[in-house]
Scaffold this active site. Structure first.
Site, mmCIF file in Angstrom:
data_model
loop_
_atom_site.group_PDB
_atom_site.id
_atom_site.type_symbol
_atom_site.label_atom_id
_atom_site.label_comp_id
_atom_site.label_asym_id
_atom_site.label_seq_id
_atom_site.Cartn_x
_atom_site.Cartn_y
_atom_site.Cartn_z
ATOM 1 N N GLY A 242 -47.849 15.939 -22.145
ATOM 2 C CA GLY A 242 -48.621 17.041 -21.579
ATOM 3 C C GLY A 242 -49.956 17.337 -22.228
ATOM 4 N N CYS A 350 -59.435 11.899 7.584
ATOM 5 C CA CYS A 350 -59.525 13.014 8.527
ATOM 6 C C CYS A 350 -58.751 14.228 8.062
ATOM 7 C CB CYS A 350 -59.036 12.565 9.896
ATOM 8 S SG CYS A 350 -59.898 11.111 10.459
ATOM 9 N N GLU A 351 -59.200 14.826 6.974
ATOM 10 C CA GLU A 351 -58.624 16.045 6.426
ATOM 11 C C GLU A 351 -59.756 16.781 5.729
ATOM 12 O OE1 GLU A 351 -55.304 17.005 6.154
ATOM 13 O OE2 GLU A 351 -54.317 15.165 6.833
ATOM 14 N N TYR A 378 -52.813 9.412 -13.145
ATOM 15 C CA TYR A 378 -52.481 10.062 -11.873
ATOM 16 C C TYR A 378 -53.544 9.794 -10.806
ATOM 17 C CZ TYR A 378 -49.253 12.219 -15.092
ATOM 18 O OH TYR A 378 -48.286 12.398 -16.051
HETATM 19 C C1 LIG Z 1 -45.076 13.672 -16.458
HETATM 20 C C2 LIG Z 1 -44.197 13.728 -17.668
HETATM 21 C C3 LIG Z 1 -44.703 13.379 -18.922
HETATM 22 C C4 LIG Z 1 -46.156 12.994 -19.149
HETATM 23 O O1 LIG Z 1 -47.009 14.056 -18.945
HETATM 24 P P1 LIG Z 1 -48.582 13.906 -19.309
HETATM 25 O O2 LIG Z 1 -49.146 15.213 -18.930
HETATM 26 O O3 LIG Z 1 -49.120 12.789 -18.501
HETATM 27 O O4 LIG Z 1 -48.657 13.632 -20.783
HETATM 28 C C5 LIG Z 1 -43.832 13.395 -19.996
HETATM 29 N N1 LIG Z 1 -42.534 13.752 -19.856
HETATM 30 C C6 LIG Z 1 -42.022 14.094 -18.657
HETATM 31 C C7 LIG Z 1 -40.601 14.471 -18.575
HETATM 32 C C8 LIG Z 1 -42.824 14.097 -17.534
HETATM 33 O O5 LIG Z 1 -42.313 14.458 -16.355
#
Ligand SMILES: *Cc1c(COP(=O)(O)O)cnc(C)c1O
Length: 422
Positions: A242, A350-351, A378
């Site tokens: 995260g 087309c959005e 992503y």
């Molecule tokens: C998506 C996810 C991650 C990675 O998240 P990032 O924001 O890309 O670092 C890690 N653990 C779980 C369980 C996830 O769903």
């Protein structure tokens, strides 16, 4: 752009490492995803360095970008992997990664996925509900194996991020509520075909401060103590992923700052040094190491707004449409023959939601090439074939060479699995 970015202007032309991005667009067409090997390796290395002398396993979260070449690169660098499907496990295996370094996350693991992961010998199942625990015990029993498990606890902290990418609050579908965790652990410890090995949490994505991690760590360590008191011994603590990156002007903590803060918490804990520490970073490893190249097809004015209609669209890069995300827009050639004007950069789909950037000051004309910045995470991973648009070619640049790591899709391949009327 960060000064240590592999994407830099040289004499008004945008390069990645030693390759002129315009040459890639000429040779391979647009839209095209281009990644920097050095950029990915440097980001991963920053986590390894930040681990100091600790027993740490940095798992790369495949869902951010699961291209085989990128998985292979990280496997060679020693990464573990965080997967959320059997398909991702197969990618790790094909790319030469070790299943013994894989943690299997996700709220909806099927029996078939559990079987595959048990047979491969993954390091740990990150279990998200009591029902999943019971199913895993049953499947492991059938395979005559013991499944290593960790419970994903929901620490109920606000990661301060977009609602779609915040996962650590009580009211979302992820994890086991903090208040229920003890009883579910007791259950896990009593099941014959499970082996409790750890605890994990993952509170969201694109987190730009340390505080939510520390709040989550405190909640997790509280549980670790309560488990210890009941004789349930854990081997690892997994703090999830995260960590945010800079898309615009965010100032996320460095890998070192984040890990040092978490190690500080562990050091205050009586047995904190005895646990292996796991992480599951995705975006922060690949996000800033990739761009999406696109060409301006048309310039158009409607009323007050000026549009640059480009050949990449929401099917290529969904983040702006999905969560209002910001990506920088960099012309591949900086022009001094025209003055900048404000543009919305939009795709051909087309959005009305099909936009990549809004209200950007750009000196551009029809035919010009642009790089959509920070598209390594992503981006391609969430791309679709909406509007029967073949997905973009992907390239990995290594020094002065560019390798195709996924061919551009052909239109025929898009309907190859479809059947005409009988
Ligand atoms: C998506 C996810 C991650 C990675 O998240 P990032 O924001 O890309 O670092 C890690 N653990 C779980 C369980 C996830 O769903």
């Amino acid at each position: 752009m960060n000064t240590d970015s592999p994407f830099r202007y040289r004499n008004a032309s945008l390069f990645v490492e030693d390759v002129d991005l315009a040459a890639i667009a000429r040779d391979h067409g647009t839209p095209a995803y281009v990644y920097s090997r050095a950029g990915i390796e440097a980001a991963f290395a920053s986590f390894v360095r930040a681990s100091r002398d600790r027993d740490v396993l940095v798992c790369y979260a495949l869902k951010a970008n699961s291209n085989l070449a990128i998985v292979e690169l990280l496997a060679r660098a020693g990464a573990g992997f965080d997967i959320v499907s059997a398909g991702e496990l197969q990618r790790v295996v094909v790319a030469g990664g070790e299943p013994s370094k894989v943690v299997f996350s996700g709220v909806g693991k099927s029996e078939a996925e559990m079987q595959l992961a048990l047979d491969a010998g993954v390091r740990c199942f990150n279990v998200e509900s009591e029902s999943e625990l019971l199913r895993l015990d049953r499947v492991a029993g059938q395979r005559k194996r013991r499944a290593p498990v960790s419970l994903r606890v929901n620490p109920d902290v606000d990661a301060g991020t977009h609602p779609y990418i915040s996962t650590g609050l009580r009211e979302n579908k992820f994890g086991i509520a903090h208040d229920d965790a003890l009883s579910v652990y007791r259950r896990a410890a009593a099941l014959p075909n499970l082996e409790v090995v750890g605890i994990d949490c993952h509170i969201g994505s694109q987190i730009t401060s340390i505080e939510p991690y520390l709040a989550a760590a405190d909640k997790v360590l509280e549980l670790v103590d309560a488990l210890h008191a009941e004789g349930i011994a854990l081997r690892h603590i997994d703090f999830g992923g995260g960590l945010g990156i800079r898309y615009r002007d965010e100032d996320p903590p460095s890998a070192q700052a984040l890990l040092d803060a978490l190690f500080g918490r562990l050091d205050r804990h009586p047995r904190g040094r005895s646990y292996q520490v796991l992480f599951e970073f995705g975006r922060s490893i690949v996000g800033n190491a990739g761009v999406l190249l696109t060409r301006v097809e048309y310039i158009k004015r409607n009323g007050e707004r000026r549009f640059a209609i480009v050949d990449a669209a929401m099917n290529d890069l969904m983040r702006p449409a999905l969560s209002d995300a910001y990506h920088g827009v960099l012309p591949l050639r900086q022009r001094d023959d025209m003055k900048a004007q404000h543009f919305d950069v939009v795709g051909p789909v087309c959005e009305s939601g099909d936009w990549l950037a809004r209200d950007r000051s750009l000196a551009i004309d029809e035919g010009d090439l642009l790089a959509i910045a920070s598209a390594g995470a992503y981006g391609m991973a969430m791309a679709s074939n909406y509007n029967t648009r073949p997905r973009a070619v992907e390239l990995l640049v290594d020094g002065s060479r560019a390798h195709v790591i996924r061919e551009r899709e052909s239109v025929e391949s898009l309907f190859a699995l479809e059947r005409r009327l009988p």
